[in-house]
Every structure is written in structure tokens, then in C-alpha cells.
Design a protein around this motif. Structure first.
Motif, PDB file in Angstrom:
ATOM      1  N   THR A   1       1.132  -1.310   0.431  1.00 23.71           N
ATOM      2  CA  THR A   1      -0.317   0.170   0.066  1.00 23.71           C
ATOM      3  C   THR A   1       0.162   1.144   0.158  1.00 23.71           C
ATOM      4  O   THR A   1       1.958   1.174   0.425  1.00 23.71           O
ATOM      5  CB  THR A   1      -0.808  -0.145   1.636  1.00 23.71           C
ATOM      6  N   ALA A   2       0.383   2.159  -0.838  1.00 17.48           N
ATOM      7  CA  ALA A   2       1.112   3.440  -0.496  1.00 17.48           C
ATOM      8  C   ALA A   2       1.222   4.323   0.352  1.00 17.48           C
ATOM      9  O   ALA A   2       2.315   4.685   1.232  1.00 17.48           O
ATOM     10  CB  ALA A   2       0.480   4.638  -1.934  1.00 17.48           C
ATOM     11  N   SER A   3       0.172   4.291   1.975  1.00 15.63           N
ATOM     12  CA  SER A   3       0.514   4.258   3.068  1.00 15.63           C
ATOM     13  C   SER A   3       0.656   3.626   4.085  1.00 15.63           C
ATOM     14  O   SER A   3      -0.717   2.894   3.914  1.00 15.63           O
ATOM     15  CB  SER A   3      -0.565   5.755   2.881  1.00 15.63           C
ATOM     16  N   CYS A   4       0.755   3.449   4.810  1.00 17.15           N
ATOM     17  CA  CYS A   4       0.555   2.589   6.570  1.00 17.15           C
ATOM     18  C   CYS A   4      -0.070   3.082   6.710  1.00 17.15           C
ATOM     19  O   CYS A   4       0.025   4.203   7.847  1.00 17.15           O
ATOM     20  CB  CYS A   4       2.457   2.459   7.018  1.00 17.15           C
ATOM     21  N   ALA A   5      -0.619   1.695   8.021  1.00 18.89           N
ATOM     22  CA  ALA A   5      -1.759   2.498   8.850  1.00 18.89           C
ATOM     23  C   ALA A   5      -1.076   2.948  10.145  1.00 18.89           C
ATOM     24  O   ALA A   5      -1.856   3.820  10.782  1.00 18.89           O
ATOM     25  CB  ALA A   5      -3.273   1.259   9.647  1.00 18.89           C
ATOM     26  N   GLY A   6       0.019   3.014   9.887  1.00 14.86           N
ATOM     27  CA  GLY A   6       1.031   3.305  11.856  1.00 14.86           C
ATOM     28  C   GLY A   6       1.773   4.751  10.937  1.00 14.86           C
ATOM     29  O   GLY A   6       2.027   5.803  11.997  1.00 14.86           O
ATOM     30  N   ALA A   7       1.718   5.032   9.672  1.00 13.52           N
ATOM     31  CA  ALA A   7       1.944   6.713   9.116  1.00 13.52           C
ATOM     32  C   ALA A   7       1.274   7.689   9.518  1.00 13.52           C
ATOM     33  O   ALA A   7       0.236   7.655   9.650  1.00 13.52           O
ATOM     34  CB  ALA A   7       2.021   6.467   8.236  1.00 13.52           C
ATOM     35  N   LYS A   8       1.401   9.221  10.060  1.00 10.35           N
ATOM     36  CA  LYS A   8       1.462  10.411  10.839  1.00 10.35           C
ATOM     37  C   LYS A   8       0.661   9.637  12.228  1.00 10.35           C
ATOM     38  O   LYS A   8      -0.709  10.932  12.863  1.00 10.35           O
ATOM     39  CB  LYS A   8       0.329  10.954   9.595  1.00 10.35           C
ATOM     40  N   LYS A   9       1.339   8.412  12.891  1.00 12.39           N
ATOM     41  CA  LYS A   9       0.577   8.498  14.106  1.00 12.39           C
ATOM     42  C   LYS A   9       1.530   8.115  14.820  1.00 12.39           C
ATOM     43  O   LYS A   9       2.829   7.811  14.339  1.00 12.39           O
ATOM     44  CB  LYS A   9      -0.123   6.640  13.807  1.00 12.39           C
ATOM     45  N   LEU A  10       0.898   8.199  16.236  1.00  9.15           N
ATOM     46  CA  LEU A  10       1.623   8.110  17.583  1.00  9.15           C
ATOM     47  C   LEU A  10       3.120   6.746  17.090  1.00  9.15           C
ATOM     48  O   LEU A  10       2.604   5.667  16.807  1.00  9.15           O
ATOM     49  CB  LEU A  10       1.531   7.837  19.148  1.00  9.15           C
ATOM     50  N   PRO A  11       4.655   6.759  17.952  1.00 12.59           N
ATOM     51  CA  PRO A  11       5.427   5.482  17.361  1.00 12.59           C
ATOM     52  C   PRO A  11       4.508   4.867  18.553  1.00 12.59           C
ATOM     53  O   PRO A  11       4.391   4.973  19.882  1.00 12.59           O
ATOM     54  CB  PRO A  11       6.705   6.774  17.659  1.00 12.59           C
ATOM     55  N   PHE A  12       5.105   3.929  18.334  1.00  9.85           N
ATOM     56  CA  PHE A  12       5.700   2.422  19.001  1.00  9.85           C
ATOM     57  C   PHE A  12       5.774   2.377  20.369  1.00  9.85           C
ATOM     58  O   PHE A  12       5.254   2.702  21.339  1.00  9.85           O
ATOM     59  CB  PHE A  12       5.697   1.314  18.493  1.00  9.85           C
TER      60      PHE A  12
END
Length: 330
Positions: A183-194
Motif C-alpha cells: 500500500t502507498a500508505s501504512c496505517a501507522g503513518a502520521k500516528k504516534l510511534p510504537f
């Protein structure tokens, strides 16, 4: 290496390029390995910078201002090699400049600004490893690369390392295990880090489980001959587009409609090897099994990450960045 003596004579874009070349060479020398491509690019850049720096020095340096064009000609007449662009010739240029006797500032410039670069290239040369050498270790990382890696944080979903200096993980894509689609964008992109949150990861696991249930139901429907198999093909009779490609068509077949589809598109079916419905069904079920097994492995791995999660960082507003949580504070 202190580059101030030469960078004072260089335009801004050359300063950055020279600093990067020197960083890569110094990292390689420290690691005992210099990639041939890094050495070649660095040497080329150093040569360009020597040309620019010498020209600037002769035009604007102390002797250039005092002696003007006559001093330039005197230096050039002493030996044409004084203006050589090859760093390899610097020791010879230095000897001839000293022998000239009337170029003390130029001699000092060569010694302070240029000879350290010659020494670095000489130190790197015996450590060169060419591309394709199976015994070569990975290329050394530059200080800039190491600093960037130290600033990276973990994506909740894909587990990759990305910069998160603005508070969220930088945008990036995602490649799913098993199926391999991307996918061009991961669901974790622009979200808080792990290191800070697992909420996005929890949502991903829920979505994966939902996809698994749907895929299992879809597989059973195909196995029971309730749902058709989808065949995708290109028809040679179709015109090509501006890129020289034909459109991809799809056709649904079941055990009861296969014979009719075969009769209508015999040439296409033969070209793709679609001669037996049982074989097509077995292949379709095998593809679905691989996809289901892949997503199940991913669910297992992601669930383990979710269950073992522990917060390790917090946002420090004063420092405008992430800080490690002390053991006592945790």
C-alpha cells in the motif's frame, strides 16, 4: 577533518557536497572498508572542490589582491601543474610551489586546505572493495546516517524505523506479508510511534482478524462451488493504450459455466492453459490458503508485539522532542 580552510573558498553547494564525501570516506577508513563507488564519487568531488578553491584563492587571496593578475601569471608560469585538478598531483604541486620561493601564502594554502584531502584519499585507496565482492561486509555508515538512525522511532503497524521528530511517524508505505501486496500508505503513518502508543496497532489487529474471517468464508464458498472463480486475462483483439498495453478483463466461471465460457473464448483459454476447471479451482484455493496463512502469521506476530508493549518515551514540550522515560518514572 577540519574543512574550514577549503570551504572558505567554496560556494555553498560545494561545501555540503564536500562534507558528505569526506564523511563517507572517513567512515569507510574507520571501518576498514571503502566501497569503490564511494571512493570514485568522493575523489571526483574533491577534485572539483580543489579546482574551485584554488581559483578562488588566486583571485581573492592575499597574494591575488596584492599582486593582481601578474601574480596569477607568475604562479602559473612557475609550473602549469600548479593548477592541476587531480588531487593525486598535490605533493608534486606543493614541492614546485615551495621551490618557486615567491609563493608562501599559496604553499600555506595547499598545506592547510588541500593536503589533508590528499591524505584521506591515500588512506582510503587500499581499503577499496568493488561491487559484487561476496566477502565484503556492508558499507560503513556516515555520521549523518548514524545520527538520523538514532533519531528514528518505530511504526506501530509495520515495525519500520522512521523519523518522528514532529510528534508522529513520517509517512511511509506498507508491504503485507504472505500476499506481498503493498500500500502507498501504512496505517501507522502520521500516528504516534510504537514507543509511545499501541492504539493504532490494536486497530490493525482487529482489521486483520476481520479480513481473515472474510477470506475463510470466501474460500469455503469457492470450495462448495457457491461462489465463482475469477479469471483475469488480456484479449489480443483489444486495442492497446498510449503505453502499448491492453486492458485486463475478468471472467467469472463455475463448474457449470466453464464449458460455455470455454466454447466462447477457446483461444484465450488455451493461451492461458485454462483447460480444466478442477485444476483452476485447486489453484484458486491454494492461492487463498497462502493468503490466509500469511495473514494469520501476521496476526500472531502483531499480537505478540501488542501484548509485550511497554511505553518507553514521552514528548518533552520544552525540548520539542521525544525523551526516554526513566525507569523510576515508568
Amino acid at each position: 577533518m577540519d574543512l574550514s580552510a577549503i570551504t572558505a573558498m567554496l560556494p555553498d553547494h560545494r561545501k555540503a557536497q564536500l562534507a558528505d564525501a569526506v564523511d563517507r570516506l572517513e567512515a569507510g577508513v574507520a571501518a576498514g572498508l571503502v566501497r569503490n563507488q564511494d571512493f570514485t564519487k568522493a575523489k571526483e568531488m574533491v577534485n572539483w572542490c580543489v579546482v574551485d578553491a584554488v581559483e578562488a584563492f588566486l583571485k581573492t587571496g592575499p597574494q591575488g589582491r596584492d599582486g593582481g593578475s601578474n601574480w596569477w601569471l607568475a604562479a602559473y608560469d612557475a609550473d602549469a601543474l600548479i593548477h592541476s585538478s587531480d588531487v593525486h598531483n598535490l605533493p608534486a604541486i606543493l614541492r614546485r610551489s615551495r621551490k618557486h620561493g615567491g609563493l608562501p601564502e599559496y604553499v600555506g594554502f595547499i598545506e592547510a586546505a588541500l593536503m589533508p584531502l590528499h591524505g584521506l584519499l591515500q588512506a582510503a585507496k587500499p581499503l577499496i572493495v568493488k561491487r559484487g565482492d561476496a566477502n565484503a561486509p556492508p558499507p560503513p555508515k556516515t555520521p549523518a546516517q548514524l545520527a538520523r538512525e538514532a533519531a528514528q522511532m518505530t511504526c506501530q503497524c509495520c515495525g519500520g524505523l522512521y523519523l518522528a521528530n514532529l510528534g508522529t511517524v513520517a509517512h511511509h508505505g506498507y508491504r503485507r506479508p504472505g500476499q506481498g501486496w503493498q500500500t502507498a500508505s501504512c496505517a501507522g503513518a502520521k500516528k504516534l510511534p510504537f514507543e509511545v502508543s499501541r492504539d493504532c496497532l490494536g486497530n490493525l489487529i482487529t482489521g486483520l482478524k476481520s479480513w481473515e474471517a472474510s477470506a475463510v468464508a470466501d474460500r469455503k464458498a469457492v470450495e462448495d462451488d457457491v461462489k465463482p472463480i475469477v479469471l483475469r486475462y488480456k484479449d489480443p483483439a483489444d486495442p492497446v493504450d498510449s503505453w502499448g498495453k491492453r486492458p485486463v478483463r475478468s471472467l467469472e466461471v463455475t463448474s457449470t459455466t466453464f464449458a460455455e465460457a470455454w466454447a466462447e473464448k477457446t483461444d484465450i483459454f488455451k493461451s492461458y492453459g485454462w483447460t480444466d476447471f478442477g485444476h483452476l479451482k485447486a489453484k484458486d484455493l491454494a492461492d487463498k490458503d497462502r493468503a490466509i496463512a500469511g495473514v494469520r502469521r501476521e496476526i500472531k506476530e502483531q499480537q505478540a508485539r501488542f501484548d509485550g508493549w511497554k511505553r518507553t518515551h514521552r514528548w518533552d514540550a520544552a525540548a520539542d522532542g521525544w525523551k526516554t522515560i526513566c525507569e523510576r518514572a515508568a
